[in-house]
Enzyme design. Structure first.
Site, PDB file in Angstrom:
ATOM      1  N   GLY A 110       5.488  12.613  27.520  1.00 52.58           N
ATOM      2  CA  GLY A 110       6.547  13.273  27.329  1.00 52.58           C
ATOM      3  C   GLY A 110       7.367  13.479  28.718  1.00 52.58           C
ATOM      4  O   GLY A 110       8.272  14.360  28.914  1.00 52.58           O
ATOM      5  N   GLY A 177       2.002   9.522  30.665  1.00 49.28           N
ATOM      6  CA  GLY A 177       1.377   8.710  29.846  1.00 49.28           C
ATOM      7  C   GLY A 177       1.304   7.241  30.065  1.00 49.28           C
ATOM      8  O   GLY A 177       2.483   6.606  30.648  1.00 49.28           O
ATOM      9  N   TYR A 187       5.083   2.323  38.885  1.00 46.54           N
ATOM     10  CA  TYR A 187       4.385   1.816  40.258  1.00 46.54           C
ATOM     11  C   TYR A 187       3.652   3.169  40.780  1.00 46.54           C
ATOM     12  O   TYR A 187       3.732   4.406  40.084  1.00 46.54           O
ATOM     13  CB  TYR A 187       5.696   1.884  41.190  1.00 46.54           C
ATOM     14  CG  TYR A 187       6.446   3.126  41.680  1.00 46.54           C
ATOM     15  CD1 TYR A 187       6.293   3.783  42.707  1.00 46.54           C
ATOM     16  CD2 TYR A 187       7.435   3.523  40.919  1.00 46.54           C
ATOM     17  CE1 TYR A 187       6.690   5.118  43.240  1.00 46.54           C
ATOM     18  CE2 TYR A 187       8.066   4.911  41.160  1.00 46.54           C
ATOM     19  CZ  TYR A 187       7.583   5.579  42.374  1.00 46.54           C
ATOM     20  OH  TYR A 187       8.344   6.662  42.817  1.00 46.54           O
ATOM     21  N   TYR A 468      16.465   2.438  38.098  1.00 46.82           N
ATOM     22  CA  TYR A 468      14.875   2.135  37.833  1.00 46.82           C
ATOM     23  C   TYR A 468      14.863   2.902  36.263  1.00 46.82           C
ATOM     24  O   TYR A 468      15.141   3.977  35.990  1.00 46.82           O
ATOM     25  CB  TYR A 468      14.140   2.811  38.725  1.00 46.82           C
ATOM     26  CG  TYR A 468      12.555   2.830  38.288  1.00 46.82           C
ATOM     27  CD1 TYR A 468      12.020   1.714  37.625  1.00 46.82           C
ATOM     28  CD2 TYR A 468      11.674   4.051  38.605  1.00 46.82           C
ATOM     29  CE1 TYR A 468      10.636   1.799  37.443  1.00 46.82           C
ATOM     30  CE2 TYR A 468      10.373   4.004  38.216  1.00 46.82           C
ATOM     31  CZ  TYR A 468       9.835   2.637  37.724  1.00 46.82           C
ATOM     32  OH  TYR A 468       8.626   2.836  37.122  1.00 46.82           O
ATOM     33  N   LEU A 469      14.332   2.047  35.342  1.00 52.84           N
ATOM     34  CA  LEU A 469      14.294   2.638  33.919  1.00 52.84           C
ATOM     35  C   LEU A 469      13.208   3.783  33.858  1.00 52.84           C
ATOM     36  O   LEU A 469      13.840   4.429  33.054  1.00 52.84           O
ATOM     37  CB  LEU A 469      13.515   1.387  33.094  1.00 52.84           C
ATOM     38  CG  LEU A 469      13.329   1.517  31.615  1.00 52.84           C
ATOM     39  CD1 LEU A 469      14.821   1.985  31.054  1.00 52.84           C
ATOM     40  CD2 LEU A 469      12.821   0.470  30.976  1.00 52.84           C
ATOM     41  N   TYR A 471      13.015   6.015  35.828  1.00 46.44           N
ATOM     42  CA  TYR A 471      13.900   7.278  36.089  1.00 46.44           C
ATOM     43  C   TYR A 471      15.116   7.344  35.428  1.00 46.44           C
ATOM     44  O   TYR A 471      16.317   7.280  35.699  1.00 46.44           O
ATOM     45  CB  TYR A 471      14.182   6.982  37.639  1.00 46.44           C
ATOM     46  CG  TYR A 471      13.075   7.256  38.478  1.00 46.44           C
ATOM     47  CD1 TYR A 471      12.024   7.791  38.128  1.00 46.44           C
ATOM     48  CD2 TYR A 471      13.460   6.923  40.011  1.00 46.44           C
ATOM     49  CE1 TYR A 471      10.738   7.800  39.054  1.00 46.44           C
ATOM     50  CE2 TYR A 471      12.238   6.904  40.868  1.00 46.44           C
ATOM     51  CZ  TYR A 471      11.134   7.400  40.420  1.00 46.44           C
ATOM     52  OH  TYR A 471       9.878   7.454  41.255  1.00 46.44           O
TER      53      TYR A 471
END
Length: 529
Positions: A110, A177, A187, A468-469, A471
């Protein structure tokens, strides 16, 4: 019809009775009838289907929403929530959502920053994977199979049960998750030593748009490439990940010295940029910028260096004295511990036992907005002065500067969809938190972070301005509802994936040509490729 099958039908009919707005021809009724038809009698799906009138619906819906910005009364909610207990439940959910024109949102921890794992503007169903959290660690083969509903904390705990010299290069927020983490790249504090979490995925099982279960061999190398950092939610629902473990020393060192700007913090963070991507790959020093209280009751800026060294203090100090003497790191600033204790310590729970890593609800839930940038040239000192002025305009601003270099500079930009490799000094995570929810507060804080992001434009990556995906930021572009064009999706897609976006579109068009798995920032399927 056998008794178990009859029971499943009756259970789903009871769900219908809890939804008074359902008519005999409604999508909701048709969806439930489909679930009944495809349900395995030995494990009926009716036991894990929740409608808005079910007494457990809201508690399940709210259970893993980490961003309180999406708990507004007017936030769109799902027609149903399904909490699978086995793989057949996931398959059935996909088949029936597709048959009835409903979108699926797949939720693990989530933590999606824009709530895309549990919010949609069209009729949708949540498939909440949190019950599927089995982890099997194989120390002899340096690997682990991890079910998609597991958290990073659960993975770390299971590794530590078996070994104190094995780890995984994941993040320090233990409630994240595993599946969302890996599908966006992922990362942590061993980034410079081992690269991304997704760099260590060696197999996966997933449900595709036809409800079929695929593994690495049957999905093919193109799709296997795409789900490791390209956003797996565009391609299917992950059931399992197989990952390689990495060696960690029995003793690591943690340190987190800080200085206010009055104590020279500005010059320190400015100098940090020139060395942080070039130091030994065993050393990770993240710079955190935030507000702090002064002794007189005012506010100032604190610069801290949250750090992990994969070795002992005796090895660390000479390295620091040579590369970053300005910090003045002393032995008393450092603490030696095991890798698993370091994860717990850096994650904010230094006084807890490692059992805290199994607690999915302990992490504070906040209201926030996040943006990201990549930095390829050192930022001038005067720019930091401008950041401080903007920080003092708002209550809870944070910037986290994550160092690159090391292993990240050695892996090709096209090895997986995540392209941000060689040439980056560090990544910026901009965060603004606030305590009082409501439309006006949301607008005020989002406007503030957008202005900060705009201020930073001359000093970060360009053409594209990379992001960044994991984020996720809907400000950088969104798809149309339903199908969207390649050109429109390219606006945000190239910021996340650079030239890898084209290969992602090719894979999507091949494996999900009907664009069933879609959201505001999903990879589009195109007819001519």
């Amino acid at each position: 019809m056998g008794s178990s099958s009859t029971s499943a039908v009756l259970s789903l009919l009871s769900i219908l009775l809890l939804v008074p707005w359902v008519t005999s021809t409604s999508v909701e009724e048709s969806f439930l009838q489909c679930l009944s038809l495809h349900s395995d009698p030995s494990s009926p799906i009716s036991a894990v289907v929740y409608s808005p009138n079910n007494s457990s619906y809201l508690s399940i819906y709210r259970s893993s929403i980490q961003n309180l910005r999406f708990l507004q009364s007017d936030t769109p909610k799902p027609l149903f929530i399904i909490t699978p207990l086995n793989e057949s439940h996931v398959q059935t959910a996909v088949i029936c959502a597709k048959e009835n024109g409903l979108e699926i949102r797949t939720r693990g921890g989530g933590h999606d920053y824009e709530g895309r794992s549990y919010v949609a503007e069209v009729p949708f169903v949540i498939v909440d994977m949190s019950n599927l959290k089995t982890i099997t660690v194989d120390i002899e083969n340096n690997s682990a199979w991890v079910q998609a509903g597991a958290t990073l904390g659960e993975l770390y705990y299971r590794i530590a049960e078996k070994s104190n010299v094995h780890g995984f290069p994941g993040g320090v927020c233990h409630t994240v998750g595993v599946s969302g983490f890996l599908s966006g790249g992922g990362y942590g504090y061993m980034l410079r030593k081992y690269g991304l979490g997704a760099d260590h995925v060696i197999d996966a099982h997933m449900v595709n748009a036809n409800g079929k279960i695929l593994n690495r061999e049957t999905m093919g190398e193109d799709l296997f490439w795409a789900i490791r950092g390209g956003g797996a939610a565009s391609f299917g629902i992950i059931l399992w990940w197989k990952v390689n473990l990495v060696p960690v020393p029995p003793v690591v060192t943690v340190f987190n010295p800080s200085k206010t700007i009055e104590e020279g913090g500005t010059k320190l963070v400015h100098r940090w940029q020139y060395i942080v991507d070039k130091v030994d790959e065993d050393l990770f020093m993240r710079a955190n910028l935030e507000l702090t209280n002064t002794s007189s009751g005012g506010k100032t800026i604190k610069v801290s260096f949250s750090s992990l060294y994969l070795g002992t203090i005796d090895k660390l100090l000479p390295l620091m004295n040579k590369s970053f003497p300005e910090l003045g790191l002393q032995r008393e600033d450092c603490t030696e511990m095991s890798w698993i204790d370091a994860i717990k310590n850096i994650g904010g729970f230094p006084n807890n036992t490692i059992d805290v890593l199994l607690n999915r609800t302990l992490q504070d839930k906040r209201t926030y907005k996040v943006k990201s940038d990549y930095v390829k040239e050192p930022i001038p000192e005067f720019v930091f002065e401008g950041i401080w002025k903007r920080f003092l305009q708002i209550e809870i601003p944070v910037m986290r500067l994550t160092p690159y270099g090391g292993r990240m500079s050695e892996i090709s930009e096209s090895a997986i969809p995540f392209p941000h490799r060689k040439g980056n000094i560090f990544k910026i995570q901009y965060i603004v938190n606030w305590r009082q929810n409501g439309t006006q507060e949301i607008k005020r804080h989002i406007n503030w972070i957008r202005k900060l992001h705009k201020y930073m434009t001359p000093y970060v990556s360009k053409s594209p301005r990379e992001a960044y995906l994991n984020y996720r930021d809907l400000d950088i572009g969104t798809n149309n509802k339903g199908n969207t064009s390649y050109s429109q999706a390219s606006i945000w897609g190239r910021k996340y994936f650079k030239n890898n976006f084209d290969r992602l579109v090719y894979v999507k068009s091949k494996v999900d040509p009907g664009n069933f798995f879609r959201n505001e920032q999903s990879i589009p399927a195109v007819t001519a490729w």
